[in-house]
Design a protein around this motif. Structure first.
Motif, PDB file in Angstrom:
ATOM      1  N   GLU A  91       0.835  -1.206   0.000  1.00 23.36           N
ATOM      2  CA  GLU A  91       0.000   0.000   0.000  1.00 23.36           C
ATOM      3  C   GLU A  91       0.870   1.256   0.000  1.00 23.36           C
ATOM      4  N   GLU A 118       1.134   4.053  -2.964  1.00 20.24           N
ATOM      5  CA  GLU A 118       0.848   5.462  -2.711  1.00 20.24           C
ATOM      6  C   GLU A 118       2.009   6.347  -3.168  1.00 20.24           C
ATOM      7  N   LYS A 120       1.627   9.026  -6.255  1.00 18.59           N
ATOM      8  CA  LYS A 120       1.620  10.450  -5.938  1.00 18.59           C
ATOM      9  C   LYS A 120       2.953  11.156  -6.156  1.00 18.59           C
TER      10      LYS A 120
END
Length: 439
Positions: free
Chosen positions: A389, A393, A397
């Motif tokens: 995860e 992320e 981003k």
């Protein structure tokens, strides 16, 4: 932005490093790096029993299939006889120089060129009792790990640090040493996972580790970046000796050690009776892709029947390998020259500066940060989140690729690894993006 994305994807996530050493190594003349295309005294790959008196033997049984092999492997035997012929008729060929068309003879000794083996022994093992003929030059530590698994065979039991470099476990699975993958605990059956986490100082509680034949141990560790102390490695060697085990010690990042922690397992008294060591030029000299490393196996390391481990590994090497490329070995010889050693320290220093930048960035953001002192890896904790995860992320981003900790074993869950290998401008840009994401 897409150019930055591409280069960061290469330099931040992986162990591969751009060859930044060229600016330092370019001053080394070609005359300093040439290796003769031929050496005298090619090692004969015949496994003969040892007649030497021994003090200590491990309890690891010799791979019974090695005893079935007959005589020597064909091509080293031809090379041995050719060398003997050339000594008898020295005028039959006038030049052995690698740099000439006339002298280039193709395959060299499977164990590595004599001069390079001697230089590695002197550079990394001086005063440690490791000699030239204990060194086996290879196309990298990762390749040697697989060859060692072939050497040990399918009947041995295995222990690894958790987390650790995936090649130890995967090669063990391929050789049939393990049970099935247990999804509920994210482990393979029949492998002893030695937990190495912040709670135990990244060194396993050996009193809770069951006895295995082989213990893979990497220090400084990939991925955690932790370097074991002299006292800890002394305990590891004593543990191996008490259990009759063999330690396969991975020292691929030893040049990054900047304190009194050992750079070689052979610095520990008694280690030669229970240990071998694999290492590499990849992270010292930017040799990723060039492929050059070595394994050191002391004469004192014996199977339970007293047979020298090195003799069987010599046969494995002669059967499975034609030797590291002459060009790579010439580069390796340059690396262990005085100029090359200086240049490698400068390259390592550059990556350590990158590491400091990454550590400072995540410290300033309030994260628990580990490693980074004696290794080019920074190990960052994201409590309550899965490694994948966090990886996703960051990728989504910031367009920076890191490495999820769970890929190194169940003990890596909740962590990510950030590598310091890369150009300075890429590292700075990645850290700017980290700060923007987590401020």
């Amino acid at each position: 932005m897409s150019v930055i994305h591409q280069s960061l994807s290469t330099s931040i996530s992986s162990s591969t490093s751009a060859f930044l050493g060229h600016r330092y190594l370019k001053s080394i003349k070609s005359s300093d790096v040439s290796i003769p295309g031929r050496i005298n005294g090619v090692v004969k790959c015949v496994a003969t029993p040892s007649t030497e008196k021994t003090v200590y033997k491990t309890t690891v049984s010799r791979n019974e299939n090695m005893g079935k092999l007959q005589a020597g492997y064909l091509f080293p035997e031809i090379a041995r006889r050719r060398a003997a012929h050339m000594l008898k008729y020295p005028d039959a060929q006038r030049s052995y120089a690698l740099s000439t068309v006339e002298g280039y003879t193709g395959y060299g000794a499977e164990q590595g060129e004599k001069q390079l083996r001697a230089s590695i022994a002197k550079t990394y093992y001086e005063n440690l009792g490791i000699e030239e003929d204990d060194i086996f030059v290879s196309d990298g530590a990762k390749s040697d790990i697989s060859r060692l698994q072939v050497l040990f065979g399918s009947k041995v039991t295995m222990a690894v640090q958790d987390p650790s470099y995936p090649a130890y476990v995967d090669s063990s699975v391929i050789l049939g040493q393990t049970g099935q993958f247990q999804k509920d605990v994210e482990k393979y059956g029949n492998i002893e996972y030695m937990k190495c986490t912040p709670e135990n100082g990244f060194f396993p509680d050996l009193s809770a580790v069951r006895r295995t034949d082989i213990i893979f141990f990497c220090s400084p560790n990939n991925p955690t970046g932790y370097a074991a102390s002299r006292e800890q490695l002394t305990r590891l060697v004593e543990f191996a000796k008490e259990n009759g085990s063999i330690i396969v010690y991975d020292s691929a990042y030893a040049m990054y050690v900047s304190d009194d922690n050992p750079r070689s397992i052979f610095e520990i008294p008694g280690a030669k009776e229970v240990s071998m060591e694999v290492s590499s030029f990849s992270k010292y000299a930017g040799f990723t892709g060039v492929r050059l490393g070595w394994t050191a196996i002391p004469k004192e390391l014996l199977y339970s029947d007293g047979f020298p481990v090195a003799k069987d590994f010599n046969r494995i090497v002669c059967t499975c390998f034609n030797g590291a490329s002459n060009i790579a070995q010439a580069g390796g010889l340059a690396c262990v020259s005085p100029e090359g050693i200086k240049a490698m320290h400068e390259v390592v220093g550059f990556y350590k500066e990158n590491t400091d930048i990454i550590v400072e960035t995540f410290n300033s953001l309030g994260f628990k940060v580990y490693g980074g002192k004696n290794a080019p890896y920074v190990w960052i904790h994201f409590p309550g989140q899965s490694s994948w995860e966090v990886f996703s992320e960051i990728l989504e981003k910031t367009h920076v690729v890191t490495t999820p900790g769970s890929g190194f074993g169940p003990g890596g869950e909740g962590f990510i690894r950030v590598s310091a290998f890369g150009h300075r401008e890429n590292v700075l840009e990645a850290c700017r993006r980290f700060k923007q994401l987590y401020k």
